[in-house]
Design a protein around this motif. Structure first.
Motif, mmCIF file in Angstrom:
data_model
loop_
_atom_site.group_PDB
_atom_site.id
_atom_site.type_symbol
_atom_site.label_atom_id
_atom_site.label_comp_id
_atom_site.label_asym_id
_atom_site.label_seq_id
_atom_site.Cartn_x
_atom_site.Cartn_y
_atom_site.Cartn_z
ATOM 1 N N HIS A 74 0.672 -0.420 0.158
ATOM 2 C CA HIS A 74 -0.329 -0.126 0.002
ATOM 3 C C HIS A 74 1.281 0.961 0.328
ATOM 4 N N VAL A 75 0.194 2.745 -0.625
ATOM 5 C CA VAL A 75 0.663 3.616 -0.318
ATOM 6 C C VAL A 75 1.996 4.228 1.123
ATOM 7 N N ASP A 76 1.299 4.046 2.047
ATOM 8 C CA ASP A 76 2.197 3.775 3.737
ATOM 9 C C ASP A 76 3.223 2.376 3.756
ATOM 10 N N TYR A 108 -7.772 -0.629 3.780
ATOM 11 C CA TYR A 108 -7.101 -0.025 3.216
ATOM 12 C C TYR A 108 -8.888 0.138 1.827
ATOM 13 N N PRO A 109 -8.895 1.435 1.378
ATOM 14 C CA PRO A 109 -9.539 1.310 0.064
ATOM 15 C C PRO A 109 -9.361 0.439 -1.185
ATOM 16 N N PHE A 110 -9.682 -0.857 -0.971
ATOM 17 C CA PHE A 110 -8.513 -1.823 -1.889
ATOM 18 C C PHE A 110 -9.915 -2.727 -1.669
ATOM 19 N N HIS A 133 -8.261 0.613 -6.366
ATOM 20 C CA HIS A 133 -8.181 0.975 -5.153
ATOM 21 C C HIS A 133 -7.778 2.914 -5.725
ATOM 22 N N GLU A 135 -7.096 4.651 -2.844
ATOM 23 C CA GLU A 135 -5.630 5.515 -2.128
ATOM 24 C C GLU A 135 -5.410 6.521 -2.638
ATOM 25 N N LYS A 136 -4.443 7.228 -1.519
ATOM 26 C CA LYS A 136 -3.468 8.518 -2.055
ATOM 27 C C LYS A 136 -1.780 8.888 -2.498
ATOM 28 N N VAL A 139 -0.151 1.525 -5.423
ATOM 29 C CA VAL A 139 -0.119 1.095 -4.685
ATOM 30 C C VAL A 139 1.168 -0.031 -5.610
ATOM 31 N N ALA A 254 -4.489 5.297 -8.320
ATOM 32 C CA ALA A 254 -5.714 5.043 -7.452
ATOM 33 C C ALA A 254 -6.627 5.100 -8.606
#
Ligand code: DGJ
Length: 715
Positions: A74-76, A108-110, A133, A135-136, A139, A254
């Protein structure tokens, strides 16, 4: 919301084919599970060994002691997924149903959409996945297989096809022992001169042709693939199948949708590998798994082994005339016809310059088409449009279109000058489309294209893709390739196309949805062809199996094989020839003419009949038998080949399965040489043919003996 149209109780959703069903547990907020893959008639699935209750799409991160279908970062920087059901949906189209299970990560928005489609008539299911996804940032997808399956029993064996150039598609069967067994390809362009992305698993020990519990699978993908079989316990084998994720991590923006290839699979509780074969063939012919399924393929002559690169107006014209005299329907001019500045005389130049070599063909393609009309034969042509030679006008104009690393010396292929065009680049896609479009616009009479590809992806690197997306090349190449094929199919729906890549390097259901037929091998030796054709027939329809009679001695193996045997082997596929007919003796010409006429009468049965393999060449020193049987079982054709004389031996009777046990059949020989058949016509019951068989002792009189029998119900 859980769509209840396929629901059998609160949480179980059932997808059915003629004989089988998939049962899922889908509960909002829980991970979706596949409970069962097996017979539809099973009432108490929980008591069945086929009850598996496994996650439909296991993700890396939380439970890490198994094969995973998906792995992302993920982005994070978090590397895990925990997918839970949001809703389901069911789509119906004709007699097919598609169950879509929408899952979302808990945190997560996945989003993952899992598709399961049923093809009732063929007993085939199809699975694929879409991921997305919100995510901001981006991914990274490190792995996203098409499907995960779990096969129970404990004594599983695997059947696979394997083979390099001129030895393609041989069958291998072996136990799935503890640990990992893998089918894979990483060539980047052609993908079946290695493993083929198709398999069968016998649940209970050694495979049987006509009995036993078997699962068959075939990945419909034109690119690198990976299928992993992982036995971690005495009982079950995990299967994951999809594109090969090696060197292919994918930066997913995204809201971009990432779709996996489709995995087809079919189950039989007692029909053995023969039933799986027939299911795949039925699927391909009834649900557009092979292009042009409804139209039988023509009997053709290909010029390659006749003249190789030495194409000219005279020899092309002579071959058309001679083949037409034999009753042929289509002439295909292979390699060697193109290149203006650099005429193509060998493999070292001209790919990319798709204009006629005037020195060889002063009247151009028009001149050839005129001749084909004169001889009342269709005209087809060979191209290799994804490729380029550094000695070509195209390379002079567009060196940047080539797959390359600009700061390293390039490794080249055939002729020491061949490279692959970068189909991730839309301009290259347009160029490849235009190769076909120009040919078809200028010469609309072209009825057939043989599409070849003779290099892999050396010098991995794209001048088109940005630095952070270089790892997309394997995937983007095939997106580009398929997008070109889709454009061609939209504009030229009636054009017949053959898929070829250095022989049998491109035979998958990924290719066949665009191609009417496939070239199985550059090995045209009828002895080898028995094995190759037997192998490929396990998954892919015989209608598309290009099988050509070539010269003797054979150019690849130097083997000398009589004309009847060569024809009898080729007639069990899509019959063609690949030689100069003028090299045949008068007697051979007469035989060829009558064999071609005979093939016309059995073509529908061979190309559309139900295949029942009898003796397998793999375990009988080449001794082989097979039959094609009409759906209503009233009509059939039987082939037997004995390439080796078994000294001091008597051949056992040949059993013919698949007919109606309660009917009588007239059995008579066709395509015999001379005035008298070896086999005297008889009336035999379906039961005797199946359980006792028929004696064909004369097949052991000499090397390379063969026979074709016609079998017709006596009404
Ligand atoms: C490889 C193919 O497999 C052959 O049949 C022939 O078309 C050659 N290429 C031509 O170069």
């Amino acid at each position: 919301m859980i769509d209840v149209s396929l629901a059998k109780d609160a949480n179980n959703v059932v997808l059915e084919t003629k004989n089988n069903k998939l049962v899922f547990e889908v509960e909002q907020g829980q991970t979706a599970k596949l409970l069962y893959l097996g017979l539809k008639s099973e009432m108490n699935i929980q008591a069945s060994p086929n009850y598996t209750k496994t996650e439909i799409y296991p993700a890396f991160g939380i439970q890490n002691n198994m094969q995973h279908a998906i792995q992302v970062t993920h982005v994070d920087g978090n590397m895990s997924l925990e997918l839970i059901v949001e809703k389901t949906e069911v789509l119906k189209d004709g007699d097919t149903e598609t169950l879509i299970i929408y899952s979302k990560d808990k945190v997560y928005p996945f989003y993952v959409k899992s598709f399961y489609k049923s093809y009732p008539k063929a007993d085939v299911f199809e699975t694929w996945t879409e991921i997305q996804h919100a995510e901001k940032g981006n991914v990274v997808v490190y792995k996203a297989f098409s499907a995960y399956l779990n096969v129970p029993s404990g004594k599983q064996q695997l059947l696979k096809l394997y083979g390099p150039f001129i030895h393609e598609s041989y069958v291998y069967e072996f136990p799935l022992n503890y640990g990992i067994t893998q089918l894979t390809n990483k060539e980047g362009v052609r993908n079946t001169q290695s493993d083929n992305p198709a398999f069968m698993i016998s649940y209970d020990g050694a495979f049987n042709e006509n009995a036993g519990q078997v699962l068959g699978g075939a990945l419909a993908y034109t690119g690198n693939f990976k299928i992993i079989f992982d036995r971690r316990s005495n009982a079950t084998v995990d299967v994951v199948a999809g594109y090969n994720e090696e060197a292919s991590h994918y930066i997913l923006n995204a809201r971009e949708v990432f779709s996996t290839p489709k995995l087809l699979y079919s189950y039989t509780a007692d029909g053995g590998k023969g039933q799986i074969t027939r299911n795949f063939h039925k699927w391909a012919l009834n649900y557009n798994g092979i292009y042009g399924a409804k139209k039988a393929n023509d009997i053709l002559l290909n010029s390659w082994e006749g003249v190789y690169f030495g194409v000219n107006q005279e020899n092309m014209s002579a071959m058309m005339k001679d083949f037409s005299d034999l009753g042929g329907e289509l002439f295909v001019m292979d390699d060697g016809w193109f290149g203006d500045k650099y005429p193509r005389n060998d493999g070292s130049s001209s790919l990319g310059d798709w204009v006629t070599a005037k020195s060889k063909l002063p009247q151009g393609i028009d001149g050839l088409i005129k001749e084909s009309k004169k001889y009342n034969i269709k005209f087809g042509i060979w191209i290799e449009p994804e490729m380029i030679n550094t000695k070509s006008e195209l390379f002079e104009k567009h060196p940047e279109w080539v797959i390359q690393q600009s700061n390293r010396e390039t490794v080249k292929g055939r002729g020491k000058t061949q490279m692959t065009l970068d189909l991730s680049n839309p301009k290259v896609q347009d160029f490849v489309f235009k190769v076909v479009d120009d040919l078809m616009t200028n010469y609309p009479q072209i009825a057939y294209i043989k599409w070849d590809a003779n290099h892999y992806m050396s010098n991995y690197g794209s001048t088109y893709l940005p630095a952070n997306k270089q790892s997309h090349l394997y995937l983007e190449y095939h997106r580009g390739f398929e997008s070109v094929l889709k454009r061609i199919r939209l504009k030229y729906p009636d054009l017949v196309m053959q898929s070829c890549a250095s022989g049998g390097g491109r035979i998958t259901y990924g290719h066949l949805r665009y191609f009417d037929e496939y070239w199985t091998s550059d090995n045209t030796d009828a002895f080898h062809r028995i094995f190759i054709q037997n192998g490929i027939s396990h998954f892919y329809p015989v209608k598309g199996m290009a099988a050509h009679v070539s010269a003797t001695e054979n150019h690849q193996t130097k083997r000398v094989i009589p004309i009847k045997f060569r024809f009898d082997v080729a007639m069990s596929g899509r019959l063609g020839m690949e030689m100069k007919p003028s090299d045949l003796t008068q007697e051979e010409k007469e035989f060829a003419k009558s064999a071609i006429a005979t093939y016309r009468n059995i073509r529908e049965l061979v190309q559309y009949g139900n295949l029942y393999r009898g003796l397998s060449p793999d375990v009988n020193n080449g001794l082989t038998s097979l039959s094609y049987i009409a759906d209503d079982k009233s009509d059939a054709v039987f082939f037997a080949y004995n390439p080796r004389k078994l000294h001091g031996e008597t051949l056992a009777p040949f059993k013919i399965h698949g007919l109606n046990l309660n009917k009588s059949y007239k059995v008579y020989e066709i395509n015999y040489k001379g005035t008298k058949p070896n086999y005297a016509e008889q009336v035999v019951s379906g039961e005797v043919l199946s359980r006792v068989g028929i004696y064909l002792p004369f097949l052991n009189n000499s090397e390379y003996s063969s026979i074709i029998l016609k079998i017709e119900e006596v009404k």
